[in-house]
Write a protein that holds these residues in place. Structure first.
Motif, mmCIF file in Angstrom:
data_model
loop_
_atom_site.group_PDB
_atom_site.id
_atom_site.type_symbol
_atom_site.label_atom_id
_atom_site.label_comp_id
_atom_site.label_asym_id
_atom_site.label_seq_id
_atom_site.Cartn_x
_atom_site.Cartn_y
_atom_site.Cartn_z
ATOM 1 N N MET A 167 0.833 -1.207 0.000
ATOM 2 C CA MET A 167 0.000 0.000 0.000
ATOM 3 C C MET A 167 0.868 1.259 0.000
ATOM 4 S SD MET A 167 -3.217 -0.940 2.523
ATOM 5 C CE MET A 167 -4.006 0.649 2.188
ATOM 6 N N ASP A 168 1.942 1.243 0.769
ATOM 7 C CA ASP A 168 2.858 2.387 0.796
ATOM 8 C C ASP A 168 3.479 2.629 -0.587
ATOM 9 O OD1 ASP A 168 2.373 2.784 3.481
ATOM 10 O OD2 ASP A 168 4.220 1.824 4.157
ATOM 11 N N ALA A 169 3.850 1.535 -1.260
ATOM 12 C CA ALA A 169 4.469 1.664 -2.579
ATOM 13 C C ALA A 169 3.488 2.251 -3.589
ATOM 14 C CB ALA A 169 4.967 0.299 -3.051
ATOM 15 N N VAL A 170 2.237 1.775 -3.561
ATOM 16 C CA VAL A 170 1.222 2.297 -4.481
ATOM 17 C C VAL A 170 0.954 3.775 -4.206
ATOM 18 C CG1 VAL A 170 -1.194 2.139 -5.192
ATOM 19 C CG2 VAL A 170 0.141 0.060 -4.870
ATOM 20 N N ALA A 171 0.840 4.122 -2.926
ATOM 21 C CA ALA A 171 0.584 5.521 -2.571
ATOM 22 C C ALA A 171 1.707 6.428 -3.068
ATOM 23 C CB ALA A 171 0.429 5.648 -1.052
ATOM 24 N N TYR A 172 2.938 5.966 -2.949
ATOM 25 C CA TYR A 172 4.069 6.765 -3.425
ATOM 26 C C TYR A 172 3.983 6.971 -4.940
ATOM 27 C CZ TYR A 172 8.750 7.962 -4.945
ATOM 28 O OH TYR A 172 9.813 8.571 -5.555
ATOM 29 N N LEU A 173 3.707 5.891 -5.665
ATOM 30 C CA LEU A 173 3.644 5.988 -7.129
ATOM 31 C C LEU A 173 2.503 6.902 -7.580
ATOM 32 C CD1 LEU A 173 4.357 2.249 -7.982
ATOM 33 C CD2 LEU A 173 5.876 4.193 -8.413
ATOM 34 N N ILE A 174 1.352 6.803 -6.935
ATOM 35 C CA ILE A 174 0.234 7.685 -7.272
ATOM 36 C C ILE A 174 0.621 9.140 -6.984
ATOM 37 C CG2 ILE A 174 -2.125 8.348 -6.639
ATOM 38 C CD1 ILE A 174 -2.705 5.377 -6.183
ATOM 39 N N GLY A 175 1.320 9.354 -5.879
ATOM 40 C CA GLY A 175 1.765 10.705 -5.542
ATOM 41 C C GLY A 175 2.731 11.281 -6.568
ATOM 42 N N LYS A 176 3.430 10.406 -7.300
ATOM 43 C CA LYS A 176 4.353 10.834 -8.352
ATOM 44 C C LYS A 176 3.669 10.953 -9.711
ATOM 45 C CE LYS A 176 8.226 11.368 -6.135
ATOM 46 N NZ LYS A 176 8.901 12.695 -6.114
ATOM 47 N N GLY A 177 2.334 10.785 -9.716
ATOM 48 C CA GLY A 177 1.585 10.962 -10.957
ATOM 49 C C GLY A 177 1.416 9.713 -11.799
ATOM 50 N N ARG A 178 1.826 8.572 -11.284
ATOM 51 C CA ARG A 178 1.649 7.329 -12.038
ATOM 52 C C ARG A 178 0.191 6.880 -11.935
ATOM 53 N NH1 ARG A 178 6.784 6.607 -14.656
ATOM 54 N NH2 ARG A 178 8.255 7.666 -13.275
ATOM 55 N N ARG A 179 -0.379 6.455 -13.074
ATOM 56 C CA ARG A 179 -1.794 6.098 -13.093
ATOM 57 C C ARG A 179 -2.071 4.705 -13.654
ATOM 58 N NH1 ARG A 179 -1.583 9.461 -10.069
ATOM 59 N NH2 ARG A 179 -2.741 11.429 -9.873
ATOM 60 N N ARG A 180 -1.137 4.124 -14.342
ATOM 61 C CA ARG A 180 -1.328 2.772 -14.888
ATOM 62 C C ARG A 180 -0.280 1.856 -14.234
ATOM 63 N NH1 ARG A 180 -1.969 6.542 -18.389
ATOM 64 N NH2 ARG A 180 0.201 6.476 -19.081
ATOM 65 N N ILE A 181 -0.569 1.543 -12.982
ATOM 66 C CA ILE A 181 0.388 0.815 -12.143
ATOM 67 C C ILE A 181 0.097 -0.684 -12.226
ATOM 68 C CG2 ILE A 181 1.301 0.544 -9.812
ATOM 69 C CD1 ILE A 181 0.194 3.401 -9.235
ATOM 70 N N ALA A 182 1.076 -1.432 -12.679
ATOM 71 C CA ALA A 182 0.916 -2.891 -12.813
ATOM 72 C C ALA A 182 1.534 -3.597 -11.613
ATOM 73 C CB ALA A 182 1.578 -3.370 -14.103
#
Length: 330
Positions: A167-182
């Motif tokens: 969950m922490d990793a996903v939150a970080y990526l979303i915060g960096k503007g990533r939207r198509r996270i596999a």
């Protein structure tokens, strides 16, 4: 030259053989100064306890077992070393059994160890079903399961909060503007893999992104498995802009596959692994990862196994919190 015996040590220090036996085996009833004198004398005379005789007298073998799914994975080799460090300090021997991610081999390994009448076993990352694992460890006087819930009396468990880490990793990526996270998930039989996948899903939902199963690909946790999984993902969804991998081995191979496909890391696709094995900070780009104190996990498991074997009172099973480490790949 004959070996030094317990009686030789007793004669040298002017104490009874029973007192010497208590001292060298760490039993109560010997004062600290006398114990120190006995141990120093025993060491100078070259005395070595007879493990076989000790085992016959106490019905214990001073031998423990560790069963792991893949010894070539640095996670498990580091974990085993941490466990062995604790076992060695307690004057215990350790059998290590590698199962190559095969549930049938895991059952065979546990049955083999049970046949050796060892004092206890650690099972790390079991690939067995709940019922099969319970049956396989039920014959041991003590067992500790790593990343599996406790399965009965004389059985303890130590786990990593893999869900929170993902969950922490996903939150970080979303915060960096990533939207198509596999997500490159691990084997279906991996409980930690299932927890990470759940954390991935919850992390997306918490960040306002829908969970899409098309963005999930399972793999064998190897270099080849990670590369194949990444190739399948980009064939289905060429526009992915981030990947969370089952472990660091898978993440490294995913980075290689991305570069071979003409994508830059992290420019086009950010990558986050899990575990923080030693080479994670040495590859280029350096790997962002969900750090677990792997050696501590092994030490904690072995310490609890030893306490369980001695009938010690154990506090509730601990859950180790991972930490997101951001490096160049994300």
């Amino acid at each position: 030259m004959r070996n030094c015996t317990l009686e030789d040590v007793a004669n040298a220090v002017g104490a009874s053989a029973m007192t010497v036996s208590r001292a060298v085996n760490g039993r109560p009833g010997v004062g600290p100064e006398l114990r120190s004198h006995i141990l120093e004398t025993a060491g100078s005379l070259g005395y070595r306890p007879n493990r076989i005789a000790r085992g016959l007298a106490s019905n214990r073998t001073s031998t423990l077992g560790i069963v792991i799914p893949d010894i070539s994975n640095p996670f498990f080799s580091i974990l085993v070393k941490g466990a062995i460090d604790v076992a060695r300090a307690a004057d215990k021997n350790v059998f290590i059994m590698n199962t190559d991610e095969e549930p049938a081999l895991e059952k065979t390994a546990l049955a083999s160890l049970a046949g050796e009448a060892i004092d206890g076993v650690i099972v790390a990352g079991s690939r067995l079903s709940k019922a099969a694992l319970e049956a396989a460890v039920s014959g041991f006087d003590a067992a500790v399961l790593i990343n599996r819930p406790s399965a009965g009396p004389h059985i303890d468990s130590v786990s990593v909060d893999d869900k929170a880490g993902a969950m922490d990793a996903v939150a970080y990526l979303i915060g960096k503007g990533r939207r198509r996270i596999a997500c490159i998930a691990g084997p279906k039989a991996s409980v930690s893999g299932r927890r990470r996948l759940l954390g991935y899903r919850h992390g997306l939902e918490a960040g306002g992104l829908p969970f899409n199963p098309v963005l999930v690909e399972r793999c064998t946790p190897t270099l080849d498995g990670g590369a194949l999984a990444l190739s399948s993902l980009i064939a289905r969804v060429p526009s992915i802009d981030a990947v969370i991998a089952y472990n660091d081995v898978v993440a490294i191979s995913a980075i290689q596959a991305l570069m071979e496909s003409g994508r830059s890391v992290p420019g086009d696709v950010a990558v986050i692994g899990s575990d923080d094995v030693p080479f994670a900070s040495l590859v280029r780009p350096t790997l962002s990862t969900i750090r677990v104190d792997i050696a501590a996990l092994g030490r904690i498991a072995m310490s609890r196994l030893l306490a369980l074997g001695e009938g010690g009172e154990l506090s509730p099973s601990p859950e180790i919190s991972p930490e997101l480490i951001v490096r160049e790949s994300a």
